[in-house]
Design a protein around this motif. Structure first.
Motif, mmCIF file in Angstrom:
data_model
loop_
_atom_site.group_PDB
_atom_site.id
_atom_site.type_symbol
_atom_site.label_atom_id
_atom_site.label_comp_id
_atom_site.label_asym_id
_atom_site.label_seq_id
_atom_site.Cartn_x
_atom_site.Cartn_y
_atom_site.Cartn_z
ATOM 1 N N ALA A 39 0.811 -1.214 0.000
ATOM 2 C CA ALA A 39 0.000 0.000 0.000
ATOM 3 C C ALA A 39 0.843 1.262 0.000
ATOM 4 C CB ALA A 39 -0.929 0.004 1.215
ATOM 5 N N SER A 40 2.133 1.135 0.304
ATOM 6 C CA SER A 40 3.002 2.305 0.460
ATOM 7 C C SER A 40 3.903 2.573 -0.732
ATOM 8 C CB SER A 40 3.870 2.136 1.713
ATOM 9 O OG SER A 40 3.082 1.921 2.853
ATOM 10 N N VAL A 41 4.128 1.559 -1.570
ATOM 11 C CA VAL A 41 5.021 1.700 -2.731
ATOM 12 C C VAL A 41 4.366 2.583 -3.786
ATOM 13 C CG1 VAL A 41 6.083 0.390 -4.618
ATOM 14 C CG2 VAL A 41 6.117 -0.525 -2.286
ATOM 15 N N PRO A 46 13.784 5.424 1.352
ATOM 16 C CA PRO A 46 13.838 4.022 1.797
ATOM 17 C C PRO A 46 13.471 3.913 3.276
ATOM 18 C CG PRO A 46 15.882 4.666 0.681
ATOM 19 C CD PRO A 46 15.095 5.910 0.900
ATOM 20 N N TYR A 47 12.835 2.809 3.625
ATOM 21 C CA TYR A 47 12.599 2.551 5.041
ATOM 22 C C TYR A 47 13.913 2.248 5.759
ATOM 23 C CZ TYR A 47 7.489 2.057 4.493
ATOM 24 O OH TYR A 47 6.154 2.276 4.252
ATOM 25 N N PHE A 270 12.184 -2.380 -2.955
ATOM 26 C CA PHE A 270 11.150 -1.359 -2.835
ATOM 27 C C PHE A 270 11.251 -0.565 -1.539
ATOM 28 C CE2 PHE A 270 9.679 -4.645 -5.671
ATOM 29 C CZ PHE A 270 9.192 -3.921 -6.750
ATOM 30 N N TYR A 271 12.038 -1.066 -0.576
ATOM 31 C CA TYR A 271 12.126 -0.335 0.693
ATOM 32 C C TYR A 271 13.538 -0.213 1.253
ATOM 33 C CZ TYR A 271 12.474 -4.786 3.291
ATOM 34 O OH TYR A 271 12.879 -6.009 3.775
ATOM 35 N N GLN A 350 -1.136 -4.102 -9.462
ATOM 36 C CA GLN A 350 -1.540 -2.740 -9.081
ATOM 37 C C GLN A 350 -0.322 -1.831 -8.922
ATOM 38 O OE1 GLN A 350 -4.007 -2.816 -5.601
ATOM 39 N NE2 GLN A 350 -5.746 -3.751 -6.661
ATOM 40 N N ILE A 351 0.748 -2.364 -8.338
ATOM 41 C CA ILE A 351 1.958 -1.558 -8.160
ATOM 42 C C ILE A 351 2.589 -1.245 -9.508
ATOM 43 C CG2 ILE A 351 4.260 -1.486 -7.124
ATOM 44 C CD1 ILE A 351 3.197 -3.354 -4.927
#
Length: 357
Positions: A39-41, A46-47, A270-271, A350-351
């Motif tokens: 939901a965040s991408v 970066p996390y 992705f993070y 979706q991404i």
């Protein structure tokens, strides 16, 4: 499981002391419950970023790459020790991101405390305010002779100490090192007393317990830690026969105790990022290089994060074509290190639309 995880999260967020109330971490990240990644991408920042400060270790743990002869090691980096001026440039680059990272790790394929300027590295990151949390993953053997005090004064937020047994003999068997275990345990107790705001997380691999129970470990260390955990052995190094060496018939759990899922999308690009001692940036924390996405000596880390090379690599993951990359095809790190919140297979289409149109 979800109810347990929520209770653990509440306890983690509210604890003020360890001791007999040390949090037992099971099935979740050490920093608490993670938000669903899908939901965040895409992320503007970066996390997590792993700084790999030194490719050397004072232990030879039998499940680790450092138990192999040097000529058997996978090619990881061309330099073994990160130059401090390179590190400063890297940290300065991180200040360009819109918000601080959630966590800056000092880890990688080595013992971070062997770096001669590790306390200065922590201090510089804290002064630049590039991350909400700065932590170190260490075997803890070098937390003596004033280094432990230097790290506390530098502002280290958390140290994760990996035990390799509960006796001196077990350390010799598992890691081929001579260690006075009772004295080591007392040093950890002293560190806990003078830790200030630093959190101490002590963990052990299940195979390192041998004849001891997990409960014996908890009872021995919960009074000198803010959190404790027993992690699961996972087959991460191709050159090591885990089934033969550890008599494991199958590996059905992740390192953190969740059931393994055969994901087709690796979530790490992705993070997260990893910077190696030779200044190469990788899209993940792994043993071998799947791809070099940039070099922080020459390029801005922000530009690399948003750059074409990493975007193309992410797209390959979302299209579930990771097996086209020879390193990704055999990688076990993403599989055994994944948390349920990071599973992206169901959100991949979706991404793709969101990020690539």
């Amino acid at each position: 499981m979800e109810e347990i995880r929520v209770k653990q999260e509440e306890k983690w967020n509210n604890f003020t002391a360890g001791g007999v109330n040390a949090l037992r971490i099971e099935g979740q990240a050490v920093n608490g419950k993670r938000l669903p990644l899908g939901a965040s991408v895409p992320l503007q920042t970066p996390y997590a970023i792993t700084v790999f400060p030194i490719y050397a270790c004072n232990f030879r743990c039998s499940y680790c790459v450092h138990s192999l002869r040097e000529d058997e090691h996978p090619k990881v980096c061309t330099e073994k020790v990160m130059d401090f001026s390179l590190y400063q440039k890297f940290i300065d680059d991180l200040a360009e991101f819109p918000v601080p990272l959630k966590v800056l790790h000092f880890a990688g394929l080595g013992e971070p405390l062997l770096h001669p300027r590790i306390a200065d590295m922590v201090r510089y990151a804290k002064e630049k305010n590039v991350a909400q949390t700065v932590d170190i993953v260490s075997n803890g053997a070098l937390l003596k002779d004033g280094l432990e005090d230097d790290l506390v004064r530098a502002g280290l937020d958390k140290i994760r100490i990996s035990l390799q047994g509960l006796t001196s003999r077990m350390y010799k068997d598992m890691s081929d090192v001579e260690i006075d275990f009772p004295a080591f345990r007392e040093r950890l107790r002293d560190l806990y007393k003078k830790r200030g705001d630093m959190k101490i997380y002590i963990k052990i691999m299940d195979v390192s317990l041998k004849e001891y129970s997990a409960e014996a470990f908890y009872e021995a260390f919960q009074e000198m830690a803010d959190a404790v955990a027993v992690e699961h052995l996972c087959p991460l190094v191709d050159e090591i026969s885990y089934e033969e060496n550890f008599e494991e018939e199958e590996f059905i759990y992740t390192m953190n105790g969740n059931r393994v899922r055969n994901a087709k999308v690796c979530p790490q690009p992705f993070y997260s990022l990893q910077v190696n001692p030779d200044s190469d940036l990788l899209p993940c924390c792994t043993i071998e290089k799947p791809i070099v996405i940039g070099n922080c000596k020459k390029d801005s880390v922000l530009d690399i994060w948003n750059g074409e090379t990493l975007q193309t690599f992410r797209k390959m993951q979302l299209e579930k074509k990771k097996d086209k990359n020879p390193v990704c095809r055999k990688c076990m790190q993403y599989k055994y290190g994944m948390f349920p919140e990071d599973y992206l297979d169901d959100d991949a289409e979706q991404i793709l639309l969101r990020c690539f149109g």
